[in-house]
Design a protein around this motif. Structure first.
Motif, PDB file in Angstrom:
ATOM      1  N   ASN A  70     -27.105 -46.027   6.505  1.00  0.00           N
ATOM      2  CA  ASN A  70     -25.580 -46.775   6.555  1.00  0.00           C
ATOM      3  C   ASN A  70     -25.378 -46.664   4.929  1.00  0.00           C
ATOM      4  OD1 ASN A  70     -25.438 -47.553   8.990  1.00  0.00           O
ATOM      5  ND2 ASN A  70     -26.232 -49.555   8.774  1.00  0.00           N
ATOM      6  N   MET A  71     -26.512 -47.122   4.110  1.00  0.00           N
ATOM      7  CA  MET A  71     -26.046 -47.022   2.503  1.00  0.00           C
ATOM      8  C   MET A  71     -25.424 -45.654   2.090  1.00  0.00           C
ATOM      9  SD  MET A  71     -29.030 -49.425   1.341  1.00  0.00           S
ATOM     10  CE  MET A  71     -28.265 -49.837  -0.145  1.00  0.00           C
ATOM     11  N   ALA A  72     -26.060 -44.326   2.660  1.00  0.00           N
ATOM     12  CA  ALA A  72     -25.622 -43.393   2.239  1.00  0.00           C
ATOM     13  C   ALA A  72     -24.143 -43.039   2.935  1.00  0.00           C
ATOM     14  CB  ALA A  72     -26.557 -42.334   2.751  1.00  0.00           C
ATOM     15  N   THR A  73     -23.878 -43.541   3.981  1.00  0.00           N
ATOM     16  CA  THR A  73     -22.607 -43.387   4.532  1.00  0.00           C
ATOM     17  C   THR A  73     -21.539 -44.086   3.255  1.00  0.00           C
ATOM     18  OG1 THR A  73     -23.166 -43.277   6.560  1.00  0.00           O
ATOM     19  CG2 THR A  73     -20.974 -43.863   6.343  1.00  0.00           C
ATOM     20  N   VAL A  74     -21.732 -45.192   3.029  1.00  0.00           N
ATOM     21  CA  VAL A  74     -20.871 -46.011   1.984  1.00  0.00           C
ATOM     22  C   VAL A  74     -20.835 -45.321   0.691  1.00  0.00           C
ATOM     23  CG1 VAL A  74     -20.845 -48.282   0.669  1.00  0.00           C
ATOM     24  CG2 VAL A  74     -21.710 -48.205   2.994  1.00  0.00           C
ATOM     25  N   MET A  75     -21.952 -44.792   0.349  1.00  0.00           N
ATOM     26  CA  MET A  75     -22.163 -43.984  -0.934  1.00  0.00           C
ATOM     27  C   MET A  75     -21.106 -42.816  -0.693  1.00  0.00           C
ATOM     28  SD  MET A  75     -23.968 -44.164  -3.744  1.00  0.00           S
ATOM     29  CE  MET A  75     -24.724 -43.067  -5.189  1.00  0.00           C
ATOM     30  N   GLY A  76     -21.146 -42.183   0.104  1.00  0.00           N
ATOM     31  CA  GLY A  76     -20.420 -40.978   0.478  1.00  0.00           C
ATOM     32  C   GLY A  76     -20.977 -39.761  -0.387  1.00  0.00           C
ATOM     33  N   THR A 120     -20.543 -39.287  -3.781  1.00  0.00           N
ATOM     34  CA  THR A 120     -20.576 -39.560  -4.981  1.00  0.00           C
ATOM     35  C   THR A 120     -21.602 -39.202  -5.723  1.00  0.00           C
ATOM     36  OG1 THR A 120     -19.083 -41.370  -4.444  1.00  0.00           O
ATOM     37  CG2 THR A 120     -19.832 -41.212  -6.692  1.00  0.00           C
ATOM     38  N   ALA A 121     -21.525 -38.525  -7.045  1.00  0.00           N
ATOM     39  CA  ALA A 121     -22.666 -38.183  -7.626  1.00  0.00           C
ATOM     40  C   ALA A 121     -23.477 -39.186  -8.652  1.00  0.00           C
ATOM     41  CB  ALA A 121     -22.348 -36.784  -8.598  1.00  0.00           C
ATOM     42  N   GLY A 122     -23.222 -40.469  -8.129  1.00  0.00           N
ATOM     43  CA  GLY A 122     -23.954 -41.580  -8.689  1.00  0.00           C
ATOM     44  C   GLY A 122     -23.069 -42.150  -9.880  1.00  0.00           C
ATOM     45  N   PRO A 128     -28.726 -39.721  -7.361  1.00  0.00           N
ATOM     46  CA  PRO A 128     -27.808 -39.793  -6.110  1.00  0.00           C
ATOM     47  C   PRO A 128     -27.932 -38.672  -4.893  1.00  0.00           C
ATOM     48  CG  PRO A 128     -26.729 -38.559  -8.083  1.00  0.00           C
ATOM     49  CD  PRO A 128     -28.230 -39.410  -8.343  1.00  0.00           C
ATOM     50  N   GLU A 129     -28.593 -37.712  -5.275  1.00  0.00           N
ATOM     51  CA  GLU A 129     -29.179 -36.635  -4.187  1.00  0.00           C
ATOM     52  C   GLU A 129     -30.179 -37.301  -3.282  1.00  0.00           C
ATOM     53  OE1 GLU A 129     -31.255 -33.220  -5.062  1.00  0.00           O
ATOM     54  OE2 GLU A 129     -29.764 -31.885  -4.586  1.00  0.00           O
ATOM     55  N   TYR A 130     -31.055 -38.015  -3.754  1.00  0.00           N
ATOM     56  CA  TYR A 130     -31.826 -38.606  -3.010  1.00  0.00           C
ATOM     57  C   TYR A 130     -31.442 -39.798  -2.073  1.00  0.00           C
ATOM     58  CZ  TYR A 130     -36.030 -42.011  -2.297  1.00  0.00           C
ATOM     59  OH  TYR A 130     -36.657 -43.143  -1.731  1.00  0.00           O
ATOM     60  N   PHE A 131     -30.506 -40.474  -2.856  1.00  0.00           N
ATOM     61  CA  PHE A 131     -29.878 -41.492  -2.268  1.00  0.00           C
ATOM     62  C   PHE A 131     -28.923 -40.904  -0.615  1.00  0.00           C
ATOM     63  CE2 PHE A 131     -28.065 -45.961  -2.472  1.00  0.00           C
ATOM     64  CZ  PHE A 131     -26.967 -45.827  -1.623  1.00  0.00           C
ATOM     65  N   ARG A 132     -28.251 -39.985  -0.990  1.00  0.00           N
ATOM     66  CA  ARG A 132     -27.570 -39.283   0.108  1.00  0.00           C
ATOM     67  C   ARG A 132     -28.392 -38.605   1.103  1.00  0.00           C
ATOM     68  NH1 ARG A 132     -24.370 -37.126  -4.174  1.00  0.00           N
ATOM     69  NH2 ARG A 132     -25.513 -34.894  -3.734  1.00  0.00           N
ATOM     70  N   ARG A 133     -29.618 -38.265   0.717  1.00  0.00           N
ATOM     71  CA  ARG A 133     -30.168 -37.219   1.741  1.00  0.00           C
ATOM     72  C   ARG A 133     -31.724 -37.615   2.138  1.00  0.00           C
ATOM     73  NH1 ARG A 133     -30.312 -31.336  -1.132  1.00  0.00           N
ATOM     74  NH2 ARG A 133     -31.426 -30.863   0.894  1.00  0.00           N
ATOM     75  N   GLN A 134     -32.114 -38.907   1.408  1.00  0.00           N
ATOM     76  CA  GLN A 134     -33.322 -39.530   1.614  1.00  0.00           C
ATOM     77  C   GLN A 134     -34.267 -38.608   1.545  1.00  0.00           C
ATOM     78  OE1 GLN A 134     -31.106 -40.384   4.884  1.00  0.00           O
ATOM     79  NE2 GLN A 134     -30.153 -41.317   3.068  1.00  0.00           N
TER      80      GLN A 134
END
Length: 878
Positions: free
Chosen positions: A447-453, A455-457, A703-709
């Motif tokens: 869900n958080m990654a969806t909000v983040m979209g 974006t590169a951080g 941000p890459e870790y955030f998006r892809r876990q």
């Protein structure tokens, strides 16, 4: 004119250097309240809070609840958030199904503090969003109306709420607090966790003049008011237990300082004596408030071109009283420092001369101003600004302030209630980048990654923090108390930490226990004097950290977990498992642990000089480091991280690299700390990452870790890149108060570098110390660390190599400069820009900048040959 400015600056520096110390201690008369009720609501037993205050069960006296509790139920919270300061009074609640009242017999001659404590949780399977209610008093004042603790804490990213009110005298001799569920088509309930009713002195005896209307005044003595802010300007957090008997918390003003410059922080020595002019004045604020101050600095020309400004968000359509506290700590004569005060861009007072008001140095005074906040755009922000007075031609163009209090007065309808924060407004603010720096953990990173979209951080990561508070409940905000500089958010705005489910408590296995010392709980209590609050040096999600002594003199840091925190169990397990196997000069060493009687305690080497972050900003009272010193610490931290990535059997990913997790020992050696979130990296050559839920700290988070876990060691590299820029610019990783394009340090620094203006935004305290070639190499390294794709980032070994090259460039620059100018190589400075005298690298230096200390490099231990730090005193303003 320039010559006059320089002359005045030099005179000020001379005054600062020659002022004698005053031997008497700073003390204040303690107020003894006639009434003191601390109710642990919904509990059958008494308990102690984090400050050691006793809260009594509200069942102890049948007269407190007017119906003896028949219209309410006693309930326990389903789980304890790690951000709660203590289980008392937050883990039990009195839940009301209909209107109910608490009644207190009080002294009719006194005003009273009323503090209501709320913790949004599920009680008896009632969801936190089902609680909506009103709170009124026997005097007819409405304190809360249609109020939701749940939505308010989410909007403010807080774990709990404290609402503090001051109630006028009750001639009848009683105070009644009524809780009423809001009438609704859906069933609603009211609740409260804790109630304080405490006598207070009259702090407003005279009417207060309205700013901009000299002939209009406000009668505060007959009003009820709510405390909105209470700030210790230029100083650290002061807990209620250290107040003058009024149990008020005073908070760091740093988050509220705005404008072109944050000014300069100055703290008087421990022997400085505060001389209260009267008994009543002693209750205005504790001595600690007056022993620290924020001024504009020593640059007279710069000071005439900006205001020293604080901004605070308030509710519209109310009148506010702003109390400003002053105490001159440096100057001794009138007309040496004179300034004007502006509130909401209106002149509140001109030609303020603290010495003239107080008659002498060290005597505190305060001034009150009333201001009406309307309902037009921008009226939800209250501005306080100071500017040097020019008309009187004072000796120094400067301004000072020691404390700020803001109180909201009841309106003509006897109302103090304001609407809940608007979620739609919150989302709009999120889009504008008004986020909060947040350490967080979520069970739904998708869900958080969806909000983040995509974006590169940076700015977008900052901006979505508030939106995440609405979308995802499991959100955490960083809460820290650095050693020697307790940093808090307001008691009325506590930081929000989510509760993270963890594994069941398990005992440390025998083989791990054999790798470090096992302490008995009795030894731990002896080491910390039974966990004395005087020895507390920090607090986090795991628990409180204490300074201690073991084995007849060995200093240690003792981290005691919150026994009810499952997050603490996980962190305890991880910390012991990781640090039991790791030994390196640039990693904090785990000495031992204690797992006994439900207690989980970790014992580390004591880091004398605290965190790197404390030495980057001028509000901590710690020395502000020179450029070479900062670079040396970065190299040490890089060595520690490089060892984690390559020196152990498996790659270890720290996952929470930031300036508060880089500590400095007594010899100024950098050590990476806090391995509670660490993870083992890929164990086979076919694995490129570890899939895991997102954990870390906003602003530093990859941000890459955030998006892809997908976690890799390059996630640490990204976080370290943010650390490098923080060291260079001396500004937080996220600062929501800045313009949108500057909120994220990562984005802002890269933008400045690419546009060629990075040298202009470097921390002024070190700007002139950096070799041009060193700056280029350092900035290039930081920028590569922040590459959007992890594969494009350097390894930590490459980062280390580049930083060493930057140091070589600095060595050449300093070597040439030292010969030419005779200036010292290293100059750690104090918080106001002057250099400090302290021991470093095992060498006590008082005025010998060229003493050196050579240490040998081994496989696991690396110490670089460095010149010791200069003690030359050359104060400059930041």
């Amino acid at each position: 004119m320039a010559g006059k400015v320089r002359g005045r600056s030099s005179q000020l520096l001379l005054v600062l250097l020659v002022l004698p110390a005053i031997s008497a201690g700073a003390t204040a008369k303690l107020y003894s309240p006639a009434d003191r009720f601390l109710l642990n609501c919904g509990s059958t037993s008494d308990g102690l809070d984090a400050d050691g205050r006793k809260w009594v069960a509200d069942t102890n006296n049948s007269t407190w609840l007017t119906d003896s509790g028949k219209s309410s139920i006693m309930a326990a919270a389903d789980e304890m958030d790690s951000a709660l300061p203590s289980s008392t009074p937050y883990m039990t609640a009195r839940v009301f199904t209909m209107e109910a009242m608490y009644n207190f017999s009080v002294n009719p001659r006194d005003r009273h503090w009323l503090r209501l404590h709320f913790y949004p949780a599920s009680y008896n399977e009632l969801r936190p969003e089902e609680f909506r209610f009103c709170v009124t008093t026997s005097t007819g004042v409405t304190l809360l109306h249609n109020f939701s603790v749940y939505f308010t804490t989410k909007a403010l990213t807080q774990a709990y709420l404290i609402r503090e009110y001051s109630l006028p005298r009750s001639p009848e001799g009683f105070v009644t607090i009524t809780f009423s569920p809001t009438p609704s088509s859906n069933v609603t309930y009211a609740f409260v966790n804790g109630i304080e009713v405490v006598s207070m002195p009259d702090i407003f005896n005279d009417p207060v003049t309205m700013v901009g209307f000299a002939d209009e005044t406000v009668d505060v003595a007959g009003s009820a008011f709510q405390t909105m802010y209470r700030l210790n300007v230029g100083g650290a957090y002061i807990p209620p237990s250290n107040d003058t008997g009024l149990t008020r918390g005073w908070f760091d003003d740093t988050p509220f300082v705005q404008g072109a410059s944050p000014g300069v922080v100055y703290s008087a020595g421990p022997r400085f004596h505060i001389k209260y002019p009267s008994d009543a004045a002693e209750y205005a604020a504790p001595p600690e408030v007056y022993l620290s101050t924020r001024s504009m600095g020593s640059d007279a020309r710069m000071n005439q071109n900006y205001n020293l400004t604080w901004t605070m968000e308030v509710d519209c359509n109310f009148t506010y009283v702003v109390r400003l506290h002053f105490c001159e700590l440096q100057l001794v004569h009138p007309n040496q420092r004179v300034f004007d005060i502006f509130i909401n861009n209106k002149t509140a007072q001109t030609d303020v001369d603290v010495i003239e008001m107080a008659t002498e140095r060290g005597v505190p005074v305060y001034k009150d101003y009333a201001v009406l906040m309307g309902n037009v755009t921008g009226d939800d922000m209250l501005w306080v600004a100071l500017h040097p007075s020019v008309m009187l031609r004072p000796q120094f163009y400067d301004a000072i302030l020691n404390g700020i209090e803001v109180f909201k007065l009841n309106d003509t309808d006897a109302n103090l209630a304001a609407p809940d924060p608007n979620p739609s407004k919150l989302l709009a603010e999120a889009e504008l980048g008004w986020g909060r720096s947040a350490e967080f953990s979520t069970d739904d990173p998708g869900n958080m990654a969806t909000v983040m979209g995509g974006t590169a951080g940076g700015a977008a990561a900052a901006g979505i923090v508030a939106a995440i508070c609405v979308v995802v409940y499991n959100n955490k905000t960083n809460k820290q108390l650095a050693a020697g500089s307790d940093s808090h958010t307001s008691s009325w705005l506590p930081l929000y930490h989510s509760h993270t489910s963890g594994k069941s408590s398990g005992h440390i296995t025998a083989n791990l226990a054999g790798m470090c010392r096992h302490f008995s709980f009795a030894e731990i209590k002896a080491a910390t004097k039974n966990f004395s609050s005087d020895l507390a040096i920090g607090v986090g999600g795991f628990g409180v950290v204490y300074r201690g002594v073991v084995d007849n003199g060995t200093k240690v840091a003792v981290k005691r977990s919150n026994p009810t925190s499952e997050q603490g169990i996980n962190e305890f397990q991880t910390e012991v498992e990781m640090l039991s196997k790791l030994r390196h000069r640039h990693l904090v060493s785990l000495i031992g642990f204690c797992e006994e009687d439900g207690e989980m305690v970790l014992v580390y080497d004591y880091m004398e000089h605290g965190t790197l972050r404390e030495h980057l900003y001028n509000n901590s009272g710690k020395p502000t480091l020179s450029w070479r010193h900062r670079l040396d610490i970065c190299i040490g931290a890089a060595r520690g991280l490089h060892y984690l990535h390559t020196g152990a059997k498996y790659t270890i990913i720290h996952r929470d690299v930031k300036t508060t997790n880089i500590l400095v020992d007594e010899n100024w050696v950098a050590k990476v700390s806090d391995f509670g979130l660490s993870k083992s990296g890929p164990t086979t050559v076919n694995q490129s990452h570890v899939s895991t839920m997102v954990k870390g700290s906003f602003g530093y988070l990859d941000p890459e870790y955030f998006r892809r876990q997908q976690l890799t060691e390059k996630s640490d590299v990204y976080s370290f890149g943010v650390v490098l820029f923080e060291v260079l610019l001396a500004r937080p990783a996220l600062d929501p108060a800045l313009p949108r394009d500057q909120v994220s340090l990562a984005d802002y620094a890269i933008s400045c570098k690419r546009s060629g203006i990075l040298p202009d935004v470097v921390d002024p305290a070190i700007k002139d110390q950096i070799a041009p070639e060193c700056l280029v190499k350092f900035a290039d390294t930081a920028e590569k660390c922040l590459s959007e794709n992890g594969t494009e980032r350097p390894s930590m070994g490459d980062v280390l190599w580049n930083l060493e090259c930057a140091m070589q460039a600095q060595d050449m620059f300093d070597g040439a400069g030292s010969v030419a100018s005779g200036r010292p190589v290293l100059e750690p400075s104090t918080s106001n820009g002057s250099t400090a005298s302290f021991t470093t690298l095992g060498t006590s230096c008082t005025s010998h900048p060229h003493e050196t200390c050579v240490i040998v490099e081994t496989d696991d231990e690396v110490v670089v040959d460095r010149a010791a730090f200069s003690q030359t005193v050359q104060p400059t303003g930041r």
